[in-house]
Enzyme design. Structure first.
Site, short mmCIF file in Angstrom:
data_model
loop_
_atom_site.label_atom_id
_atom_site.label_comp_id
_atom_site.label_asym_id
_atom_site.label_seq_id
_atom_site.Cartn_x
_atom_site.Cartn_y
_atom_site.Cartn_z
N HIS A 27 -70.73 -14.62 -8.87
CA HIS A 27 -69.96 -15.84 -8.65
C HIS A 27 -70.46 -16.97 -9.54
O HIS A 27 -71.48 -17.60 -9.26
CB HIS A 27 -70.03 -16.28 -7.19
CG HIS A 27 -68.95 -17.26 -6.82
ND1 HIS A 27 -67.85 -16.91 -6.08
CD2 HIS A 27 -68.79 -18.57 -7.13
CE1 HIS A 27 -67.06 -17.96 -5.93
NE2 HIS A 27 -67.62 -18.99 -6.58
N CYS A 28 -69.73 -17.22 -10.60
CA CYS A 28 -70.00 -18.35 -11.49
C CYS A 28 -68.70 -18.73 -12.17
O CYS A 28 -67.69 -18.02 -12.06
CB CYS A 28 -71.08 -18.00 -12.51
SG CYS A 28 -70.68 -16.54 -13.51
N HIS A 177 -69.29 -17.78 -0.36
CA HIS A 177 -70.30 -18.75 0.06
C HIS A 177 -70.57 -18.76 1.57
O HIS A 177 -70.64 -19.82 2.20
CB HIS A 177 -69.88 -20.15 -0.37
CG HIS A 177 -69.61 -20.29 -1.84
ND1 HIS A 177 -70.36 -19.65 -2.80
CD2 HIS A 177 -68.66 -21.00 -2.51
CE1 HIS A 177 -69.88 -19.96 -4.01
NE2 HIS A 177 -68.85 -20.77 -3.86
N ASP A 244 -73.12 -19.51 -8.43
CA ASP A 244 -72.13 -20.59 -8.32
C ASP A 244 -72.27 -21.60 -9.46
O ASP A 244 -71.77 -22.73 -9.36
CB ASP A 244 -72.18 -21.30 -6.96
CG ASP A 244 -70.91 -22.12 -6.68
OD1 ASP A 244 -69.84 -21.76 -7.20
OD2 ASP A 244 -71.00 -23.14 -5.97
#
Length: 290
Positions: A27-28, A177, A244
């Site tokens: 997740h980025c 998240h 993230d």
């Protein structure tokens, strides 16, 4: 030149935790550069550039071999910036797109060829609204034919409301998240209990990313760690981890990515759990080519 302020830490510390070979950041995001990939005018966030080169430098520093680039709302339904980052490290980098619920099968196939494997829907007040549950369920039937999945980013107060529908999805569902829980409310809070109940469905996965978002403390965000640890301990084969980066819509001071990486041994305290979280689960779920 984009002179808006950057959202990421300009000089993250080198973590002490050593990533296992094949570790994946699931997740980025990439932002721009806006001169090449303009931001959507309807986006409330108009940040400074966070281009692929900065992401790659972070990954190389912290020991990331594979990655899932998640399309950011700053670019709307134009997934070109994410596709450009994926193409630069083809095979090792894949993506999650933002697309409308009525996207055509031809568009899904086109994005698949670019390396995308899912569509993300946001249910957060600061982001453009997602599809209705009926639309999601109809879409999930089509996504299943393409071996794609749904990714859901929602406010913690919506977990219980959406759980019944998500349990019926025809394709895997990834919850972003940790359901955006508020760590200050303690472990025995209804949103987190609702997330645990939702996770009892075998097609649901969760990203134990965003400790800094769940926390109401300063770094190292210790109050959020028990939530991530509980998810890893309870569902070791259905948890994923991500940075993230570049941390959009966070507090005034961007989190230090080295500090976030050093939370991993607290979240997954054994080598076996770390291997599953960082390597085996993403490799199996996303089917990387390399």
């Amino acid at each position: 030149m984009n002179t808006a302020p950057i959202t990421y830490h300009p000089a993250p510390s080198k973590p002490t935790f050593v990533m296992p070979k094949g570790a994946c950041d699931t997740h980025c995001h990439v932002f721009g550069p806006a001169s090449r990939f303009p931001y959507a005018p309807q986006s409330k966030l108009q940040p400074g550039d966070a281009p692929k080169e900065k992401l790659f430098a972070l990954h190389d520093m912290i020991g990331i071999d594979r990655c899932v680039v998640v399309q950011s709302g700053v670019h709307g339904f134009d997934n070109s910036a994410a596709a450009d980052a994926i193409a630069a490290r083809a095979g090792r980098y894949l993506g999650v797109a933002l697309l409308p619920a009525d996207v055509s099968d031809d568009e899904i196939r086109r994005h698949h060829d670019q390396g995308f494997r899912a569509i993300r829907f946001n249910y957060m007040a600061h982001l453009a609204g997602g599809a209705s549950m009926d639309e999601l369920l109809r879409l999930s039937e089509r996504l299943a034919r393409h071996d794609w999945h749904l990714q859901i980013h929602m406010d913690n107060e919506l977990i219980a409301e959406k759980a019944e529908g998500l349990a019926k999805a025809s394709t895997p569902v990834v919850i972003d998240h940790m359901g955006r829980i508020d760590a200050s409310l303690g472990m025995d809070q209804e949103p987190f209990n609702a997330l645990l109940r939702l996770m009892e469905n075998k097609h649901v996965l969760v990203k134990v990313s965003g400790c800094e978002r769940a926390s109401r403390q300063d770094e190292p965000y210790a109050d959020a760690v028990p939530f991530a640890r509980k998810l890893v301990d309870t569902f070791p084969a259905r948890v994923l981890w991500g940075t993230d980066w570049p941390h959009p819509n966070f507090r005034a001071d961007a989190p230090d990515d080295g500090v976030l990486v050093d939370l991993i041994p607290q979240i997954a305290p054994t080598g076996e759990l770390q291997q599953a979280l960082l390597v085996d689960n993403p490799m199996r779920f996303y089917s990387f080519d390399i």
